[in-house]
Design a protein around this motif. Sequence first.
Motif, PDB file in Angstrom:
ATOM      1  N   ARG A  32      -8.698  -1.058   5.642  1.00 34.11           N
ATOM      2  CA  ARG A  32      -8.224  -1.193   4.271  1.00 34.11           C
ATOM      3  C   ARG A  32      -9.024  -2.294   3.579  1.00 34.11           C
ATOM      4  NH1 ARG A  32      -2.450  -3.362   6.299  1.00 34.11           N
ATOM      5  NH2 ARG A  32      -3.216  -5.310   7.146  1.00 34.11           N
ATOM      6  N   LEU A  33      -9.094  -2.169   2.276  1.00 33.80           N
ATOM      7  CA  LEU A  33      -9.868  -3.114   1.494  1.00 33.80           C
ATOM      8  C   LEU A  33      -8.951  -4.201   0.954  1.00 33.80           C
ATOM      9  CD1 LEU A  33     -11.899  -0.480  -0.524  1.00 33.80           C
ATOM     10  CD2 LEU A  33     -12.618  -1.684   1.535  1.00 33.80           C
ATOM     11  N   ARG A  34      -9.463  -5.367   0.860  1.00 28.68           N
ATOM     12  CA  ARG A  34      -8.700  -6.455   0.247  1.00 28.68           C
ATOM     13  C   ARG A  34      -9.237  -6.630  -1.170  1.00 28.68           C
ATOM     14  NH1 ARG A  34      -5.224  -9.281   2.925  1.00 28.68           N
ATOM     15  NH2 ARG A  34      -5.239  -9.228   5.169  1.00 28.68           N
ATOM     16  N   ARG A  35      -8.534  -6.057  -2.079  1.00 28.39           N
ATOM     17  CA  ARG A  35      -8.959  -6.194  -3.463  1.00 28.39           C
ATOM     18  C   ARG A  35      -7.805  -5.860  -4.394  1.00 28.39           C
ATOM     19  NH1 ARG A  35     -12.877  -0.991  -4.202  1.00 28.39           N
ATOM     20  NH2 ARG A  35     -11.224   0.532  -3.961  1.00 28.39           N
ATOM     21  N   SER A  36      -7.959  -6.279  -5.609  1.00 28.46           N
ATOM     22  CA  SER A  36      -6.868  -6.109  -6.562  1.00 28.46           C
ATOM     23  C   SER A  36      -6.620  -4.652  -6.919  1.00 28.46           C
ATOM     24  CB  SER A  36      -7.151  -6.925  -7.818  1.00 28.46           C
ATOM     25  OG  SER A  36      -8.336  -6.459  -8.427  1.00 28.46           O
ATOM     26  N   ALA A  37      -7.622  -3.797  -6.806  1.00 30.93           N
ATOM     27  CA  ALA A  37      -7.458  -2.388  -7.168  1.00 30.93           C
ATOM     28  C   ALA A  37      -6.433  -1.684  -6.293  1.00 30.93           C
ATOM     29  CB  ALA A  37      -8.789  -1.662  -7.093  1.00 30.93           C
ATOM     30  N   CYS A  38      -6.166  -2.206  -5.117  1.00 31.27           N
ATOM     31  CA  CYS A  38      -5.199  -1.577  -4.215  1.00 31.27           C
ATOM     32  C   CYS A  38      -3.792  -1.593  -4.810  1.00 31.27           C
ATOM     33  CB  CYS A  38      -5.192  -2.277  -2.863  1.00 31.27           C
ATOM     34  SG  CYS A  38      -6.715  -2.049  -1.918  1.00 31.27           S
ATOM     35  N   ARG A  39      -3.488  -2.532  -5.665  1.00 28.40           N
ATOM     36  CA  ARG A  39      -2.132  -2.643  -6.197  1.00 28.40           C
ATOM     37  C   ARG A  39      -1.692  -1.403  -6.970  1.00 28.40           C
ATOM     38  NH1 ARG A  39      -2.896  -7.687  -9.150  1.00 28.40           N
ATOM     39  NH2 ARG A  39      -4.559  -8.295  -7.774  1.00 28.40           N
ATOM     40  N   GLY A  40      -2.587  -0.743  -7.645  1.00 31.96           N
ATOM     41  CA  GLY A  40      -2.213   0.439  -8.406  1.00 31.96           C
ATOM     42  C   GLY A  40      -2.394   1.737  -7.652  1.00 31.96           C
ATOM     43  N   CYS A  41      -2.833   1.650  -6.411  1.00 28.74           N
ATOM     44  CA  CYS A  41      -3.135   2.845  -5.624  1.00 28.74           C
ATOM     45  C   CYS A  41      -1.856   3.484  -5.097  1.00 28.74           C
ATOM     46  CB  CYS A  41      -4.047   2.472  -4.458  1.00 28.74           C
ATOM     47  SG  CYS A  41      -4.445   3.852  -3.382  1.00 28.74           S
ATOM     48  N   SER A  42      -1.812   4.813  -5.119  1.00 28.55           N
ATOM     49  CA  SER A  42      -0.632   5.526  -4.619  1.00 28.55           C
ATOM     50  C   SER A  42      -0.500   5.409  -3.098  1.00 28.55           C
ATOM     51  CB  SER A  42      -0.675   6.988  -5.046  1.00 28.55           C
ATOM     52  OG  SER A  42      -1.853   7.606  -4.599  1.00 28.55           O
ATOM     53  N   TYR A  43      -1.551   4.985  -2.407  1.00 30.79           N
ATOM     54  CA  TYR A  43      -1.510   4.811  -0.961  1.00 30.79           C
ATOM     55  C   TYR A  43      -1.184   3.364  -0.582  1.00 30.79           C
ATOM     56  CZ  TYR A  43      -3.665   9.401  -0.537  1.00 30.79           C
ATOM     57  OH  TYR A  43      -3.924  10.743  -0.601  1.00 30.79           O
ATOM     58  N   TYR A  44      -0.872   2.533  -1.551  1.00 28.76           N
ATOM     59  CA  TYR A  44      -0.652   1.108  -1.319  1.00 28.76           C
ATOM     60  C   TYR A  44       0.394   0.857  -0.236  1.00 28.76           C
ATOM     61  CZ  TYR A  44       0.320  -3.809  -2.240  1.00 28.76           C
ATOM     62  OH  TYR A  44       0.490  -5.160  -2.110  1.00 28.76           O
ATOM     63  N   ASP A  45       1.550   1.497  -0.336  1.00 29.47           N
ATOM     64  CA  ASP A  45       2.612   1.269   0.648  1.00 29.47           C
ATOM     65  C   ASP A  45       2.155   1.654   2.046  1.00 29.47           C
ATOM     66  OD1 ASP A  45       4.334   0.286  -1.219  1.00 29.47           O
ATOM     67  OD2 ASP A  45       5.378   2.195  -1.529  1.00 29.47           O
ATOM     68  N   TYR A  46       1.440   2.761   2.144  1.00 33.84           N
ATOM     69  CA  TYR A  46       0.974   3.201   3.459  1.00 33.84           C
ATOM     70  C   TYR A  46       0.023   2.180   4.069  1.00 33.84           C
ATOM     71  CZ  TYR A  46      -0.842   5.907   7.266  1.00 33.84           C
ATOM     72  OH  TYR A  46      -1.189   6.314   8.514  1.00 33.84           O
ATOM     73  N   CYS A  47      -0.892   1.686   3.274  1.00 31.47           N
ATOM     74  CA  CYS A  47      -1.917   0.783   3.794  1.00 31.47           C
ATOM     75  C   CYS A  47      -1.385  -0.625   4.048  1.00 31.47           C
ATOM     76  CB  CYS A  47      -3.085   0.702   2.822  1.00 31.47           C
ATOM     77  SG  CYS A  47      -4.060   2.207   2.726  1.00 31.47           S
ATOM     78  N   TRP A  48      -0.483  -1.113   3.214  1.00 32.96           N
ATOM     79  CA  TRP A  48      -0.128  -2.533   3.251  1.00 32.96           C
ATOM     80  C   TRP A  48       1.279  -2.821   3.743  1.00 32.96           C
ATOM     81  CZ3 TRP A  48      -3.909  -5.834   3.115  1.00 32.96           C
ATOM     82  CH2 TRP A  48      -5.115  -5.444   2.526  1.00 32.96           C
ATOM     83  N   SER A  49       2.055  -1.829   4.118  1.00 30.34           N
ATOM     84  CA  SER A  49       3.430  -2.104   4.549  1.00 30.34           C
ATOM     85  C   SER A  49       3.546  -2.318   6.050  1.00 30.34           C
ATOM     86  CB  SER A  49       4.372  -0.981   4.108  1.00 30.34           C
ATOM     87  OG  SER A  49       4.015   0.225   4.752  1.00 30.34           O
TER      88      SER A  49
END
Length: 165
Positions: A147-164
Amino acid sequence: MITNGDVGGVHIKYLHHCRRQLWLYARGLRPEALSTTVQLGEAVHATSYRRASPIDLGSARLDDLDGELWVHEIKSSSRPSSADEAQAIHYCYRLRKVGVQAQGAVLHYPKTRRTRRLPYAEEWDQRAQDDIAAVLDTVAAPTAPERLRRSACRGCSYYDYCWSL
């Protein structure tokens, strides 16, 4: 797994946005339907350029092709990105593969009332082929890319999957 002919515009967009997102998408994980950002994008699509007629190329579906053979893509974001450009190039490449000599692409950004015209360039075919190869390589990987560490991840629909986790 997907083949060269199965690679569509969404694959190309995700390749340039986030390879992990592409890998998950190719495996059938589709949280986009639950995302308010995606729903907003669909609303922008539905209310902008109502005379546009979507063109279905099988794996790729472009928003419109005018009489002068310019591909039109409507984007919900407010600023142009390299992913938008790569997706437009992919559509022109697909059209040329079926004998339609696309003149280029026009990217429309209704939020900011901007358009960006991209005349077809000879190097696009190679770039599109390179993108397709990169998609196939990413999708064929046995594990998800980091996963990438960047601000664009916050609006991504996969955010919960990647960061939870």
